[in-house]
Design an enzyme around this catalytic site. Structure first.
Site, PDB file in Angstrom:
ATOM      1  N   GLU A   1       1.059  -0.977   0.199  1.00 17.76           N
ATOM      2  CA  GLU A   1      -0.258   0.173  -0.499  1.00 17.76           C
ATOM      3  C   GLU A   1       0.598   0.978  -0.443  1.00 17.76           C
ATOM      4  O   GLU A   1       0.781   2.514   0.282  1.00 17.76           O
ATOM      5  CB  GLU A   1      -1.258   0.118   1.342  1.00 17.76           C
ATOM      6  CG  GLU A   1      -1.919  -1.422   0.923  1.00 17.76           C
ATOM      7  CD  GLU A   1      -2.828  -1.049   2.501  1.00 17.76           C
ATOM      8  OE1 GLU A   1      -2.760  -0.164   3.122  1.00 17.76           O
ATOM      9  OE2 GLU A   1      -3.434  -2.564   2.576  1.00 17.76           O
TER      10      GLU A   1
ATOM     11  N   GLU B   1      -6.396 -11.040  -1.425  1.00 16.46           N
ATOM     12  CA  GLU B   1      -6.844 -10.277  -0.568  1.00 16.46           C
ATOM     13  C   GLU B   1      -9.118 -10.668  -0.833  1.00 16.46           C
ATOM     14  O   GLU B   1      -9.503  -9.846  -0.599  1.00 16.46           O
ATOM     15  CB  GLU B   1      -7.383  -9.453   0.417  1.00 16.46           C
ATOM     16  CG  GLU B   1      -5.576  -9.034   1.248  1.00 16.46           C
ATOM     17  CD  GLU B   1      -4.672  -7.852   1.039  1.00 16.46           C
ATOM     18  OE1 GLU B   1      -5.631  -7.165   1.917  1.00 16.46           O
ATOM     19  OE2 GLU B   1      -3.949  -7.593   1.807  1.00 16.46           O
TER      20      GLU B   1
HETATM   21  O1  G3I Z   1      -3.329  -8.960  19.198  1.00 22.80           O
HETATM   22  C1  G3I Z   1      -4.228  -7.642  19.398  1.00 22.80           C
HETATM   23  C2  G3I Z   1      -4.644  -7.810  20.891  1.00 22.80           C
HETATM   24  O2  G3I Z   1      -3.636  -8.345  21.599  1.00 22.80           O
HETATM   25  C3  G3I Z   1      -4.949  -6.950  21.713  1.00 22.80           C
HETATM   26  O3  G3I Z   1      -5.911  -7.316  22.401  1.00 22.80           O
HETATM   27  C4  G3I Z   1      -5.777  -6.070  20.067  1.00 22.80           C
HETATM   28  C5  G3I Z   1      -6.941  -4.980  20.855  1.00 22.80           C
HETATM   29  O4  G3I Z   1      -6.191  -4.724  20.494  1.00 22.80           O
HETATM   30  O5  G3I Z   1      -5.297  -5.874  18.948  1.00 22.80           O
HETATM   31  C6  G3I Z   1      -4.701  -7.146  18.163  1.00 22.80           C
HETATM   32  O6  G3I Z   1      -4.164  -7.282  17.035  1.00 22.80           O
HETATM   33  C7  G3I Z   1      -5.336  -6.672  16.125  1.00 22.80           C
HETATM   34  C8  G3I Z   1      -4.820  -7.117  14.975  1.00 22.80           C
HETATM   35  O7  G3I Z   1      -5.694  -7.478  13.597  1.00 22.80           O
HETATM   36  C9  G3I Z   1      -5.466  -8.952  15.475  1.00 22.80           C
HETATM   37  O8  G3I Z   1      -6.866  -9.094  15.860  1.00 22.80           O
HETATM   38  C10 G3I Z   1      -4.750  -5.042  15.416  1.00 22.80           C
HETATM   39  O9  G3I Z   1      -5.102  -4.115  17.119  1.00 22.80           O
HETATM   40  C11 G3I Z   1      -5.501  -5.022  14.523  1.00 22.80           C
HETATM   41  O10 G3I Z   1      -5.269  -3.923  13.726  1.00 22.80           O
HETATM   42  C12 G3I Z   1      -5.585  -5.360  13.412  1.00 22.80           C
HETATM   43  O11 G3I Z   1      -6.127  -5.796  12.173  1.00 22.80           O
HETATM   44  C13 G3I Z   1      -5.697  -6.457  10.787  1.00 22.80           C
HETATM   45  C14 G3I Z   1      -5.321  -5.283  10.018  1.00 22.80           C
HETATM   46  O12 G3I Z   1      -5.306  -5.791   8.967  1.00 22.80           O
HETATM   47  C15 G3I Z   1      -3.896  -4.212  10.534  1.00 22.80           C
HETATM   48  O13 G3I Z   1      -2.837  -4.721   9.977  1.00 22.80           O
HETATM   49  C16 G3I Z   1      -6.726  -6.271  10.565  1.00 22.80           C
HETATM   50  O14 G3I Z   1      -6.784  -8.178  11.819  1.00 22.80           O
HETATM   51  C17 G3I Z   1      -6.473  -7.446   8.938  1.00 22.80           C
HETATM   52  O15 G3I Z   1      -7.949  -8.125   8.278  1.00 22.80           O
HETATM   53  C18 G3I Z   1      -6.121  -6.530   8.142  1.00 22.80           C
HETATM   54  O16 G3I Z   1      -5.554  -7.159   7.158  1.00 22.80           O
HETATM   55  C19 G3I Z   1      -5.424  -5.561   6.053  1.00 22.80           C
HETATM   56  C20 G3I Z   1      -3.989  -6.389   5.243  1.00 22.80           C
HETATM   57  O17 G3I Z   1      -2.824  -6.922   6.272  1.00 22.80           O
HETATM   58  C21 G3I Z   1      -3.830  -5.589   4.168  1.00 22.80           C
HETATM   59  N1  G3I Z   1      -4.779  -5.272   3.114  1.00 22.80           N
HETATM   60  C22 G3I Z   1      -5.751  -4.821   3.765  1.00 22.80           C
HETATM   61  C23 G3I Z   1      -6.539  -5.422   4.923  1.00 22.80           C
HETATM   62  C24 G3I Z   1      -8.082  -5.267   5.405  1.00 22.80           C
HETATM   63  O18 G3I Z   1      -7.180  -4.066   6.774  1.00 22.80           O
END
Ligand code: G3I
Length: 391
Positions: A149, A297
């Protein structure tokens, strides 16, 4: 004199030899390790094993997933749980993702590192992670999303700067900036002595370094640039295309482009945004650069009448979604450079969509009970075009 029948047979053999699968086609999804062995999800591993030959970690292989504890602290345990399951199930993996503006741990985001220090952190991270997998799981990683991105985050920043200036606001005041540049854009801005570098290119300097570092770390794995809103033909997608075309033209070692395909149907007629002609034109212009293409994705979110995101509001929306899945599969199948198609979650029950977009969901090829949706059946039928020989 050759009979007509012999001519047709010769033509089919020639056609098949040209379009025979030189490479296997990869179909897959994100894989969440705990669900593979959970007694509450008995069908999760069954569907993963029965339907797919490639997997990707939704979060575990990102920067914060493997390098979250500190500059010299790597922890591959969660990501390796997925890698081990993939290898045990004869699957390949996509490595997602080495360099991104999200999933940045606090030691990095709050470290106030200089340009040169950030460059070293980026080189160390890419080299350590790629070589961990090439040594511990040889042949598992089909491709790395080296950078994710970059174009869209820079475009978002520049668009906001222009809007602030037009509104007479201070574009340098952090209080005004909602879409900041990625932390990586500082790379190339100052030299080791702190002197500004005149050629600094905040969008391309870190991308060039990332791909060259990745290629040096593993000469055999495919290196991809991954982004969203690069699926069709539009001003934005053409800007993304030109960004990649420029890097390829410079000789930056990019082997392929990941198109995320996070698609949206607000209403059934939105299916026209994803026509086969639009999708095919876009795939073909990247293929003409000599690049492989992975749909990385895929999900097609539609309005749902429930907060869980399981119940489409109307059958027309589900029918339109089915057509979109068919169009995506057919255009990939007709483009030899399109080598892989992965969904971002394969069941309604475990999709990022409902938590991210209220009253949207039903975006994945299987429903919450792991029953194939009409969209999945259309996807599979569309992909069969890869196999069809002559007619
Ligand atoms: O693991 C922690 C947990 O310990 C904590 O309690 C909780 C609350 O803060 O957060 C958890 O981490 C979260 C993680 O997902 C696992 O659930 C992060 O905050 C959260 O930001 C993260 O979101 C992911 C996002 O990417 C950002 O990395 C989404 O699951 C994931 O589906 C999304 O995937 C992205 C691709 O990587 C790139 N393309 C877009 C796509 C959708 O946004």
């Amino acid at each position: 004199m050759l009979s007509m029948k012999r001519i047709i047979v010769v033509f089919c053999l020639l056609f098949a030899s040209v379009y025979s699968d030189q490479d296997p086609f990869y179909l897959g999804s994100t894989l969440y390790a705990p669900y593979m062995t959970s007694p509450t999800e008995p069908l999760y591993s069954l569907v993963m094993q029965r339907e797919f030959n490639i997997a990707v970690a939704e979060n575990e292989m990102k920067f914060s997933g493997v390098h979250g504890g500190g500059q010299t602290i790597y922890d591959f345990s969660r990501a390796d749980a997925i890698a081990t399951l993939a290898m045990q199930n004869g699957m390949k993996m996509r490595g997602h993702t080495l360099v991104w503006h999200h999933a940045i741990p606090s030691w990095l985001s709050q470290g106030n590192y200089t340009s040169v220090q950030l460059a070293q952190i980026l080189v160390d991270h890419i080299t350590t992670v790629i070589q961990h997998y090439s040594q511990k799981y040889p042949g598992l990683i089909l491709a790395w999303d080296v950078v994710n991105e970059a174009y869209n985050v820079e475009r978002g920043y520049l668009n906001e700067q222009a809007a602030l200036i037009a509104a007479g606001k201070d574009p340098t005041d952090p209080a005004n900036i909602k879409s900041p540049r990625t932390i990586w854009s500082k790379i190339g801005q100052f030299d080791a002595a702190g002197n500004p570098i005149s050629t600094w290119d905040p969008l391309r300097d870190y991308v060039r370094l990332a791909f060259r570092t990745a290629r040096a770390a593993d000469p055999n794995v495919k290196l991809f640039y991954n982004d969203y809103s690069n699926e069709g033909i539009s001003t934005g997608s053409t800007g993304n295309y030109n960004f990649v075309k420029g890097l390829v033209g410079e000789g930056v070692p990019i082997d392929g482009v990941g198109m995320q395909y996070h698609l949206l149907l607000n209403k059934p007629t939105d299916v026209n945004n994803y026509s086969q002609s639009t999708l095919l034109s876009n795939l073909q212009r990247y293929a003409a650069l000599g690049l492989d293409i992975h749909i990385t994705e895929l999900d097609v979110r539609i309005p749902t009448s429930d907060a869980t995101g399981f119940i489409p509001t109307t059958p027309d929306l589900l029918a339109a979604q089915t057509q979109v899945f068919a169009n995506v599969a057919a255009t990939c199948a007709q483009t030899p450079a399109c080598k892989a198609l992965l969904c971002w979650g394969f069941t309604y029950a475990h999709s990022w969509i409902p938590a991210s977009f209220a009253f949207f969901g039903a975006a994945t090829p299987f429903d919450q009970n792991y029953v194939p949706t009409p969209g999945y059946l259309a996807l599979q039928k569309g992909l069969l075009l890869r196999k069809k020989c002559c007619f």
